[in-house]
Design an enzyme around this catalytic site. Structure first.
Site, short mmCIF file in Angstrom:
data_model
loop_
_atom_site.label_atom_id
_atom_site.label_comp_id
_atom_site.label_asym_id
_atom_site.label_seq_id
_atom_site.Cartn_x
_atom_site.Cartn_y
_atom_site.Cartn_z
CE LYS A 106 -3.90 -2.21 2.37
NZ LYS A 106 -4.65 -2.34 3.64
CB SER A 115 -2.28 -0.10 8.64
OG SER A 115 -2.50 -1.05 9.64
CG ASP A 116 -3.66 -5.73 5.04
OD1 ASP A 116 -4.47 -5.22 4.24
OD2 ASP A 116 -3.68 -6.94 5.34
CB THR A 117 -6.36 -5.78 9.98
OG1 THR A 117 -5.87 -4.58 10.59
CG2 THR A 117 -6.81 -6.73 11.08
CB SER A 142 1.52 -5.52 9.10
OG SER A 142 1.72 -6.87 9.44
#
Length: 197
Positions: free
Chosen positions: A59, A76-78, A113
């Site tokens: 991203k 960010s990524d979940t 993250s």
């Protein structure tokens, strides 16, 4: 407090998530939201936090070249990790139902993250929270899906919503991480970045 320390920096949040934007406001940060579309796909060889790390870094890519010397870009990524599989956002009602049914009466991991990118370096951190659900009835799952429509959420649920209130029996780790951002890590890392820059 942190905002004063960051007064010579420009924070860019590349996230359309209202929850993440709210967290940044609550941390007392001045920030700009810049969004560039990214196809959220990852190599099949990746597992666990490698997936969320990869996607958080992915991203950042479209914005990397445009960064100025005082910019700090945050992406960010979940993901939800359950039975050695990453559970993403459900495509429809049936998929949401199947995901929640699989989480019923078990413990899963929520991994978020966060990637911090400046003109000179990149740092990616992750947090893991273990979440245990009670045995959810089909009626409860259907009620939740119909009322909250959790199609924009990894693992088909938001812990802050009805299903979290009635269904979560145990939590190990950061609650805010499950909502989509390990705020303690963001705070700590931004303090560190300012100290070394």
């Amino acid at each position: 407090m942190l905002n004063e320390k960051l007064k010579n920096h420009h924070i860019i949040l590349a996230s359309g998530s209202p929850r993440r934007q709210e967290f940044f406001k609550n941390l007392g940060l001045d920030f700009e939201i810049i969004l560039k579309p990214v196809k959220e796909e990852y190599p099949p060889r990746l597992t666990h936090f490698e997936i969320s790390n990869y996607l958080a870094q992915l991203k950042a890519l479209p914005l990397k070249k445009e960064l100025k010397s005082n910019d700090i870009l945050i992406t960010s990524d979940t993901i939800v990790w359950h039975n050695n599989e990453a559970l993403g956002k459900p495509r429809d009602e049936e998929e949401a139902f199947n995901i929640l049914k699989s989480l019923s009466n078990t413990t899963h991991e929520v991994i978020t993250s966060v990637c911090f990118t400046t003109k000179t370096f990149e740092k990616t951190l992750h947090a893991i929270t273990k979440v245990t659900f009670k045995e959810l009835t089909e009626k409860e799952i259907k009620y939740y899906i119909n009322t909250c429509k959790p199609y924009d959420k990894a693992g088909a649920y938001g812990i802050q919503e009805w299903i979290g209130q009635i269904g979560v029996t145990k939590l190990e780790g950061s609650y805010f991480n499950v909502m989509g951002l390990p705020t303690h890590l963001v705070y700590k890392t931004l303090n560190t970045i300012v100290d070394i820059s």
